[in-house]
Design a protein around this motif. Structure first.
Motif, mmCIF file in Angstrom:
data_model
loop_
_atom_site.group_PDB
_atom_site.id
_atom_site.type_symbol
_atom_site.label_atom_id
_atom_site.label_comp_id
_atom_site.label_asym_id
_atom_site.label_seq_id
_atom_site.Cartn_x
_atom_site.Cartn_y
_atom_site.Cartn_z
ATOM 1 N N PRO A 146 49.186 49.659 30.368
ATOM 2 C CA PRO A 146 49.757 49.930 31.696
ATOM 3 C C PRO A 146 49.675 48.766 32.665
ATOM 4 O O PRO A 146 50.532 48.615 33.528
ATOM 5 C CB PRO A 146 48.929 51.130 32.192
ATOM 6 C CG PRO A 146 47.643 51.058 31.415
ATOM 7 C CD PRO A 146 48.018 50.515 30.080
ATOM 8 N N GLU A 147 48.630 47.918 32.527
ATOM 9 C CA GLU A 147 48.475 46.876 33.531
ATOM 10 C C GLU A 147 49.431 45.711 33.291
ATOM 11 O O GLU A 147 49.953 45.533 32.205
ATOM 12 C CB GLU A 147 47.022 46.376 33.600
ATOM 13 C CG GLU A 147 46.553 45.613 32.380
ATOM 14 C CD GLU A 147 45.894 46.516 31.354
ATOM 15 O OE1 GLU A 147 45.425 46.000 30.335
ATOM 16 O OE2 GLU A 147 45.858 47.741 31.569
ATOM 17 N N ILE A 148 49.608 44.906 34.329
ATOM 18 C CA ILE A 148 50.576 43.810 34.327
ATOM 19 C C ILE A 148 50.233 42.780 33.256
ATOM 20 O O ILE A 148 49.075 42.399 33.090
ATOM 21 C CB ILE A 148 50.601 43.142 35.716
ATOM 22 C CG1 ILE A 148 51.221 44.096 36.748
ATOM 23 C CG2 ILE A 148 51.347 41.828 35.692
ATOM 24 C CD1 ILE A 148 51.056 43.634 38.177
ATOM 25 N N TYR A 149 51.265 42.304 32.532
ATOM 26 C CA TYR A 149 51.066 41.275 31.506
ATOM 27 C C TYR A 149 52.137 40.193 31.618
ATOM 28 O O TYR A 149 51.866 39.054 31.980
ATOM 29 C CB TYR A 149 51.074 41.897 30.113
ATOM 30 C CG TYR A 149 50.713 40.924 29.015
ATOM 31 C CD1 TYR A 149 49.398 40.499 28.850
ATOM 32 C CD2 TYR A 149 51.675 40.431 28.146
ATOM 33 C CE1 TYR A 149 49.046 39.599 27.850
ATOM 34 C CE2 TYR A 149 51.341 39.536 27.144
ATOM 35 C CZ TYR A 149 50.027 39.131 26.995
ATOM 36 O OH TYR A 149 49.692 38.231 26.008
ATOM 37 N N VAL A 150 53.388 40.561 31.332
ATOM 38 C CA VAL A 150 54.468 39.581 31.353
ATOM 39 C C VAL A 150 54.638 38.988 32.743
ATOM 40 O O VAL A 150 54.924 37.794 32.894
ATOM 41 C CB VAL A 150 55.790 40.223 30.863
ATOM 42 C CG1 VAL A 150 56.946 39.249 31.014
ATOM 43 C CG2 VAL A 150 55.665 40.658 29.411
ATOM 44 N N LEU A 154 55.097 35.125 34.048
ATOM 45 C CA LEU A 154 56.227 34.762 34.899
ATOM 46 C C LEU A 154 55.747 34.040 36.160
ATOM 47 O O LEU A 154 56.323 33.027 36.571
ATOM 48 C CB LEU A 154 57.012 36.020 35.284
ATOM 49 C CG LEU A 154 58.203 35.844 36.213
ATOM 50 C CD1 LEU A 154 59.259 34.961 35.565
ATOM 51 C CD2 LEU A 154 58.800 37.202 36.585
ATOM 52 N N ALA A 155 54.664 34.540 36.756
ATOM 53 C CA ALA A 155 54.121 33.908 37.961
ATOM 54 C C ALA A 155 53.652 32.484 37.662
ATOM 55 O O ALA A 155 53.924 31.549 38.425
ATOM 56 C CB ALA A 155 52.968 34.744 38.517
ATOM 57 N N GLY A 156 52.944 32.307 36.545
ATOM 58 C CA GLY A 156 52.449 30.981 36.196
ATOM 59 C C GLY A 156 53.562 29.996 35.919
ATOM 60 O O GLY A 156 53.551 28.858 36.418
ATOM 61 N N ALA A 183 45.043 34.639 37.756
ATOM 62 C CA ALA A 183 44.664 35.547 38.837
ATOM 63 C C ALA A 183 45.393 36.884 38.707
ATOM 64 O O ALA A 183 44.784 37.953 38.872
ATOM 65 C CB ALA A 183 44.970 34.911 40.192
ATOM 66 N N VAL A 184 46.681 36.833 38.397
ATOM 67 C CA VAL A 184 47.455 38.079 38.270
ATOM 68 C C VAL A 184 46.982 38.884 37.070
ATOM 69 O O VAL A 184 46.743 40.092 37.153
ATOM 70 C CB VAL A 184 48.958 37.768 38.158
ATOM 71 C CG1 VAL A 184 49.748 39.041 37.852
ATOM 72 C CG2 VAL A 184 49.468 37.135 39.447
ATOM 73 N N ARG A 185 46.833 38.213 35.925
ATOM 74 C CA ARG A 185 46.396 38.932 34.724
ATOM 75 C C ARG A 185 44.946 39.389 34.859
ATOM 76 O O ARG A 185 44.583 40.497 34.457
ATOM 77 C CB ARG A 185 46.559 38.034 33.493
ATOM 78 C CG ARG A 185 46.130 38.691 32.177
ATOM 79 C CD ARG A 185 46.894 39.952 31.902
ATOM 80 N NE ARG A 185 46.472 40.577 30.655
ATOM 81 C CZ ARG A 185 46.593 41.862 30.372
ATOM 82 N NH1 ARG A 185 47.141 42.690 31.259
ATOM 83 N NH2 ARG A 185 46.196 42.352 29.218
ATOM 84 N N GLY A 186 44.094 38.531 35.440
ATOM 85 C CA GLY A 186 42.704 38.923 35.645
ATOM 86 C C GLY A 186 42.581 40.106 36.583
ATOM 87 O O GLY A 186 41.775 41.019 36.359
ATOM 88 N N GLY A 187 43.376 40.108 37.642
ATOM 89 C CA GLY A 187 43.372 41.247 38.548
ATOM 90 C C GLY A 187 43.835 42.522 37.870
ATOM 91 O O GLY A 187 43.308 43.611 38.126
ATOM 92 N N ALA A 188 44.800 42.387 36.981
ATOM 93 C CA ALA A 188 45.286 43.552 36.240
ATOM 94 C C ALA A 188 44.190 44.117 35.338
ATOM 95 O O ALA A 188 44.034 45.334 35.217
ATOM 96 C CB ALA A 188 46.512 43.173 35.416
ATOM 97 N N LEU A 189 43.428 43.216 34.693
ATOM 98 C CA LEU A 189 42.348 43.671 33.809
ATOM 99 C C LEU A 189 41.184 44.256 34.608
ATOM 100 O O LEU A 189 40.586 45.264 34.203
ATOM 101 C CB LEU A 189 41.854 42.511 32.951
ATOM 102 C CG LEU A 189 42.830 41.996 31.884
ATOM 103 C CD1 LEU A 189 42.262 40.749 31.213
ATOM 104 C CD2 LEU A 189 43.106 43.069 30.832
ATOM 105 N N ALA A 194 49.161 47.516 38.267
ATOM 106 C CA ALA A 194 50.299 47.907 37.437
ATOM 107 C C ALA A 194 51.463 48.282 38.338
ATOM 108 O O ALA A 194 51.271 48.693 39.495
ATOM 109 C CB ALA A 194 49.943 49.083 36.531
ATOM 110 N N PHE A 195 52.674 48.137 37.810
ATOM 111 C CA PHE A 195 53.849 48.600 38.517
ATOM 112 C C PHE A 195 54.018 50.098 38.288
ATOM 113 O O PHE A 195 53.537 50.640 37.277
ATOM 114 C CB PHE A 195 55.103 47.863 38.025
ATOM 115 C CG PHE A 195 55.132 46.411 38.401
ATOM 116 C CD1 PHE A 195 55.183 46.016 39.729
ATOM 117 C CD2 PHE A 195 55.110 45.426 37.424
ATOM 118 C CE1 PHE A 195 55.202 44.674 40.083
ATOM 119 C CE2 PHE A 195 55.131 44.083 37.759
ATOM 120 C CZ PHE A 195 55.178 43.709 39.097
ATOM 121 N N PRO A 196 54.689 50.789 39.205
ATOM 122 C CA PRO A 196 54.939 52.217 38.971
ATOM 123 C C PRO A 196 55.705 52.426 37.667
ATOM 124 O O PRO A 196 56.657 51.707 37.367
ATOM 125 C CB PRO A 196 55.786 52.630 40.184
ATOM 126 C CG PRO A 196 55.490 51.596 41.228
ATOM 127 C CD PRO A 196 55.240 50.322 40.487
#
Length: 210
Positions: A146-150, A154-156, A183-189, A194-196
């Motif tokens: 569920p959490e952000i990955y791709v 994309l941000a990097g 930072a984005v992936r670490g925050g997701a973990l 996650a997006f809706p």
């Protein structure tokens, strides 16, 4: 060795470690460790080079395969020391994703000069190896979590590309892209960002269609 090349080697090593850790969770033999480490470590870069119509990077420089082999052997003899191997796998994957999002974007930008192509090759380089690893190891796919990955890749890739086009030195642009992706992936973990998710709705009955 410039900073981008160093990041490339580091990304291969970290992704190879995630492949070997996946093999340890499945209790595979040393050949299984070597296979998953190599597939994960060089899979994303291979796809990138095929798309860019370039000689595949590890064919001309066998150091990449050697790195995967060394990492696989080290993990084979040390994985039992890691208590939560899946948690470590996810965090190492986040580091590899951040490194490869920058490396893939740098190569795409250098070859084509297109920011769009650079961003796409950054995302593919960063994510394809992990997708292959999970598919072959029978692990829950990082894409289906569920959490952000791709979006992290994309941000990097995007921030590295913007920084490079803005005239930042390669090291500075690389660090900006790496930090953003991690930072984005670490925050997701850590926080479950996650997006809706899509929620299905009842379909229309045939009699409702005019």
């Amino acid at each position: 060795m410039n900073p981008i090349e160093l990041l490339d080697y580091a990304g291969v090593a970290v992704f190879a470690a995630t492949g070997a850790l996946a093999a340890s969770r499945k209790q595979l033999d040393i050949i299984g460790f070597l296979f998953l480490a190599c597939v994960t470590g060089i899979g994303g870069g291979t796809l990138r080079d095929v798309i860019l119509n370039l000689p595949v990077f590890w064919v001309g420089n066998r150091d990449y395969v050697l790195i995967c082999v060394v990492v696989a052997v080290l993990v084979f003899f040390s994985a039992h020391l890691v208590e939560s191997r899946y948690k470590l796998l996810l965090w190492l994957d986040a580091i590899g994703l951040a490194a490869f999002s920058v490396m893939g974007a740098a190569k795409g930008l250098a070859i084509t000069g297109s920011p769009v192509v650079a961003t796409i090759t950054g995302v593919l380089t960063a994510t394809f190896g992990g997708i292959l690893r999970d598919l072959l190891a029978g692990e829950p796919s990082v894409l289906l979590r569920p959490e952000i990955y791709v979006t992290a890749a994309l941000a990097g890739a995007a921030l590295f590309t913007v920084g490079d086009l803005a005239g930042l030195p390669p090291l500075a642009a690389g660090l900006v892209g790496f930090a953003a992706a991690f930072a984005v992936r670490g925050g997701a973990l850590k926080f479950g960002w996650a997006f809706p998710a899509y929620k299905s709705r009842p379909g229309r009955r045939p009699e409702d269609i005019p």
